[in-house]
Design a protein around this motif. Structure first.
Motif, PDB file in Angstrom:
ATOM      1  N   PHE A   1     -34.531  98.850  76.292  1.00 58.08           N
ATOM      2  CA  PHE A   1     -34.253  98.456  77.794  1.00 58.08           C
ATOM      3  C   PHE A   1     -33.231  97.209  77.763  1.00 58.08           C
ATOM      4  O   PHE A   1     -32.400  97.120  78.607  1.00 58.08           O
ATOM      5  CB  PHE A   1     -35.413  98.012  78.690  1.00 58.08           C
ATOM      6  CG  PHE A   1     -36.143  99.260  79.123  1.00 58.08           C
ATOM      7  CD1 PHE A   1     -35.428 100.083  79.765  1.00 58.08           C
ATOM      8  CD2 PHE A   1     -37.809  99.362  78.988  1.00 58.08           C
ATOM      9  CE1 PHE A   1     -36.257 101.351  80.274  1.00 58.08           C
ATOM     10  CE2 PHE A   1     -38.177 100.260  79.268  1.00 58.08           C
ATOM     11  CZ  PHE A   1     -37.616 101.563  80.079  1.00 58.08           C
ATOM     12  N   GLY A   2     -33.480  96.287  76.644  1.00 58.73           N
ATOM     13  CA  GLY A   2     -32.368  95.320  76.511  1.00 58.73           C
ATOM     14  C   GLY A   2     -31.220  95.804  76.165  1.00 58.73           C
ATOM     15  O   GLY A   2     -30.154  95.015  77.008  1.00 58.73           O
ATOM     16  N   ILE A   3     -30.872  96.630  75.316  1.00 58.98           N
ATOM     17  CA  ILE A   3     -29.485  97.283  75.102  1.00 58.98           C
ATOM     18  C   ILE A   3     -28.642  97.993  76.303  1.00 58.98           C
ATOM     19  O   ILE A   3     -27.714  97.477  76.622  1.00 58.98           O
ATOM     20  CB  ILE A   3     -29.664  98.320  74.006  1.00 58.98           C
ATOM     21  CG1 ILE A   3     -30.037  97.396  72.676  1.00 58.98           C
ATOM     22  CG2 ILE A   3     -28.361  98.700  73.825  1.00 58.98           C
ATOM     23  CD1 ILE A   3     -30.426  98.616  71.492  1.00 58.98           C
ATOM     24  N   VAL A   4     -29.713  98.520  77.108  1.00 59.52           N
ATOM     25  CA  VAL A   4     -29.191  99.092  78.281  1.00 59.52           C
ATOM     26  C   VAL A   4     -28.806  98.074  79.397  1.00 59.52           C
ATOM     27  O   VAL A   4     -27.743  97.939  80.125  1.00 59.52           O
ATOM     28  CB  VAL A   4     -30.242 100.028  79.039  1.00 59.52           C
ATOM     29  CG1 VAL A   4     -29.794 100.462  80.365  1.00 59.52           C
ATOM     30  CG2 VAL A   4     -30.508 101.333  77.917  1.00 59.52           C
ATOM     31  N   SER A   5     -29.432  96.814  79.408  1.00 56.18           N
ATOM     32  CA  SER A   5     -29.363  95.871  80.188  1.00 56.18           C
ATOM     33  C   SER A   5     -28.050  95.206  79.829  1.00 56.18           C
ATOM     34  O   SER A   5     -27.319  94.709  80.517  1.00 56.18           O
ATOM     35  CB  SER A   5     -30.460  94.845  80.085  1.00 56.18           C
ATOM     36  OG  SER A   5     -30.124  93.441  80.879  1.00 56.18           O
ATOM     37  N   SER A   6     -27.506  95.069  78.427  1.00 57.25           N
ATOM     38  CA  SER A   6     -26.485  94.345  78.162  1.00 57.25           C
ATOM     39  C   SER A   6     -25.347  95.109  78.372  1.00 57.25           C
ATOM     40  O   SER A   6     -24.293  94.679  78.805  1.00 57.25           O
ATOM     41  CB  SER A   6     -26.528  94.286  76.453  1.00 57.25           C
ATOM     42  OG  SER A   6     -27.766  93.618  76.085  1.00 57.25           O
ATOM     43  N   VAL A   7     -25.566  96.525  78.618  1.00 58.11           N
ATOM     44  CA  VAL A   7     -24.404  97.601  78.818  1.00 58.11           C
ATOM     45  C   VAL A   7     -24.207  97.351  80.377  1.00 58.11           C
ATOM     46  O   VAL A   7     -23.048  96.998  80.979  1.00 58.11           O
ATOM     47  CB  VAL A   7     -24.844  99.035  78.495  1.00 58.11           C
ATOM     48  CG1 VAL A   7     -23.646  99.936  79.253  1.00 58.11           C
ATOM     49  CG2 VAL A   7     -24.812  99.033  77.013  1.00 58.11           C
ATOM     50  N   THR A   8     -25.304  97.070  81.322  1.00 55.28           N
ATOM     51  CA  THR A   8     -25.012  97.218  82.659  1.00 55.28           C
ATOM     52  C   THR A   8     -24.447  95.737  83.259  1.00 55.28           C
ATOM     53  O   THR A   8     -23.642  95.745  83.791  1.00 55.28           O
ATOM     54  CB  THR A   8     -26.485  97.307  83.387  1.00 55.28           C
ATOM     55  OG1 THR A   8     -27.280  96.519  82.808  1.00 55.28           O
ATOM     56  CG2 THR A   8     -26.799  98.907  83.243  1.00 55.28           C
ATOM     57  N   THR A   9     -25.008  94.807  82.338  1.00 56.73           N
ATOM     58  CA  THR A   9     -24.496  93.489  82.567  1.00 56.73           C
ATOM     59  C   THR A   9     -23.022  93.373  82.471  1.00 56.73           C
ATOM     60  O   THR A   9     -22.142  92.838  82.900  1.00 56.73           O
ATOM     61  CB  THR A   9     -25.022  92.483  81.783  1.00 56.73           C
ATOM     62  OG1 THR A   9     -26.628  92.356  82.118  1.00 56.73           O
ATOM     63  CG2 THR A   9     -24.704  90.927  82.205  1.00 56.73           C
TER      64      THR A   9
END
Length: 347
Positions: free
Chosen positions: A161-169
């Motif tokens: 979820f942290g990696i996906v959050s980095s992508v969306t940010t």
């Protein structure tokens, strides 16, 4: 020394208070979010309540004449679908990441924002990066890798979820840039549309995710009193979520992108300390070293971009648009260049 403004504050004092306000609201937001999710792991419901409160507060500012909110128009809403999609996904994975990881590890799990930002800027905007920027990104990646691999009981789904959050940010600034023309480049209008439409989009997710059934079950088994801490936390984070938006826009308008990124790094350090003292997080040597590398890479990136802007002040900024001010400055520089072209072409 600058003259005091109408509140008796100098420009330097205004900047210090603005940055402090932003950091305080952001820190409270993260800590109370973690507390709320510890009482009830209802991430989408928490987000829905926060956005509802934000919309209500925006309506209050409209009714009191502090700000003017736009009327929702279907054409504008349709043009903002990509922004709403990336915003809802980003908020969702941010909160889900916080469910599965400690407050201090949250900094590491979402540590790949800078590398993804540079990658997307090259792929989508054709913006090349200097060697120093690439070194900064590699430093950040090393920090992420060190922090993740050094943990014995690391939550793999939390890291995901942290990696996906980095992508969306990373994608968010690019989507904002393409969405601004739909609201006549009004930041306030974009904030209002973003909150209203995201609130609508989140509503069915509460049912699809099974959280509505969980709420019904908990109410039946434990009663409404079991939700009191969660609702109090949701109310507090809703208010502070509104203030974070306000504080972010204030900081961007009063400071430079460099200051904005530096304050974000300092906030990361304070967030780690907060996790240690408030939530009894275990700060291992690997986790601490990973955070230091991530913050060092961010500082190196800030230095590199600051040097690039100083080296080419008359040209279009070479830095990646990460804040609203960055986007506004890009538009302004573009308009100035076009005006110069017209002036040179005139007899």
């Amino acid at each position: 020394m600058s003259a005091p403004n109408k509140y008796g504050l100098t420009e330097r004092q205004t900047v210090i208070l603005t940055v402090g306000f932003y950091m305080l609201t952001a820190l409270v937001m993260v800590s109370v979010n973690k507390w709320a999710l510890n009482t009830k792991p209802l991430s989408w419901t928490l987000l829905w309540l926060q956005m509802l409160i934000a919309v209500l507060l925006l309506r209050v500012t409209h009714m009191t004449g502090l700000l003017t909110m736009p009327k929702i128009q279907f054409e504008v809403a349709r043009a903002l679908v990509p922004l709403i999609a990336i915003n809802v996904l980003g908020l969702g994975v941010n909160t889900l990441c916080l469910v599965y990881v400690d407050t201090s590890f949250y900094q590491i799990a979402r540590g790949l924002v800078l590398p993804f930002t540079v990658i997307f800027a090259y792929v989508l905007l054709r913006q090349p990066s200097s060697l120093l920027v690439i070194i900064a990104c590699f430093t950040v990646f090393c920090g992420f890798y060190t922090g993740v691999t050094s943990e014995i009981n690391v939550s793999k789904i939390g890291v995901f979820f942290g990696i996906v959050s980095s992508v969306t940010t990373s994608l968010h600034a690019i989507v904002i840039k393409r969405s601004l023309p739909a609201v006549n480049h009004s930041s306030i209008d974009l904030v209002y549309y973003n909150n209203v439409l995201s609130l609508m989009a989140t509503t069915p997710i509460i049912f699809l995710s099974g959280e509505s059934a969980q709420i019904a079950y908990d109410l039946d088994m434990e009663g409404f009193a079991s939700f009191h801490p969660f609702l109090i936390a949701a109310f507090v984070t809703g208010i502070f979520g509104f203030l974070v938006n306000l504080a972010g826009f204030m900081q961007i308008s009063k400071t430079s992108p460099t200051t904005h990124m530096i304050s974000g790094a300092v906030r990361g350090v304070l967030q780690t300390l907060l996790g240690y003292f408030a939530f009894n997080d275990v700060i291992t040597a690997g986790r601490l070293f990973g955070i230091v590398l991530i913050l060092s890479g961010g500082a190196l990136y800030t230095y590199a971009k600051d040097k690039e802007m100083q080296a080419a002040p008359a040209n279009k900024p070479t830095y990646i648009p990460m804040t609203q001010q960055d986007l506004d400055e890009e538009e302004g520089v573009g308009a100035d260049l076009e005006a110069n072209k017209v002036g040179k072409a005139s007899p």
